[in-house]
Scaffold this active site. Sequence first.
Site, PDB file in Angstrom:
ATOM      1  CB  ILE A 242     -10.684 -27.821  61.459  1.00  0.00           C
ATOM      2  CG1 ILE A 242     -11.918 -28.180  62.299  1.00  0.00           C
ATOM      3  CG2 ILE A 242      -9.441 -28.044  62.285  1.00  0.00           C
ATOM      4  CD1 ILE A 242     -11.952 -29.683  62.708  1.00  0.00           C
ATOM      5  CB  SER A 243     -13.428 -22.950  63.070  1.00  0.00           C
ATOM      6  OG  SER A 243     -13.723 -22.568  61.745  1.00  0.00           O
ATOM      7  CD  GLN A 244     -10.045 -20.411  69.291  1.00  0.00           C
ATOM      8  OE1 GLN A 244      -9.840 -19.518  68.489  1.00  0.00           O
ATOM      9  NE2 GLN A 244     -10.041 -20.234  70.591  1.00  0.00           N
TER      10      GLN A 244
END
Length: 201
Positions: free
Chosen positions: A51-53
């Site tokens: 899951i992206s930052q």
Amino acid sequence: MVAEQLRPHGVTDERVLQAMASVPREEFLAPRMRSHAYEDRALAIECGQTISQPLVVALMAQAASLQPDEIALEVGTGSGYAAAILSRLCRRVMTIEREPALAEHALETLRRLGFDNIEVAVGDGSLGWPAEAPYNVILVAAAAREVPQALIDQLADGGRMVIPVATSDDEPQDLRLYARHGADVIYRSLFPVLFVPLRTG
Ligand code: SAH
């Protein structure tokens, strides 16, 4: 998240900040990862993906400057988190994921949380999703060796695409903002990033 991670690091668009404040990131994580949900970093999800930052999601959304009446295509649904953010900023989001298990799980999460303007498809997103094209905004959440022509072709006039590009493994990934003006497509580099690879074919 908004006060400590986003505002001090260049996220100034109030609509983006509001979207980030309104989507519970923990809901997109497995129970054992939930206590880390508000750390500003990418976190593991299923299928070896991430899951992206939050800061990167917010800066990508800000760069794309989505408008309420626009439609967006996201390549790389992953957990569905970024799609949820985008859906708060525009009329409709089409998101495409190549791992069926991730797509299924993301859809389940999004429906459970009541997001009803997001459609999830399974497939190779480097081909875009021609059925719903053109898109005002295309966001790619995986690093490409080169920008897929299909995505450029599916960008509406006046459309924007945000995509990480790295021409080799040794090179830093360059997050780029493309813009279409009629037949002309130009880009500028935003900042270096680290995404999982876009796997084509
Ligand atoms: N936006 C996601 C993060 C995605 S990580 C989130 O908010 O959680 C990148 C995702 O891109 C991974 O799930 C990976 O499986 C997917 N992916 C990689 N190559 C792809 C391709 N060609 N088409 C569609 N999805 C792809």
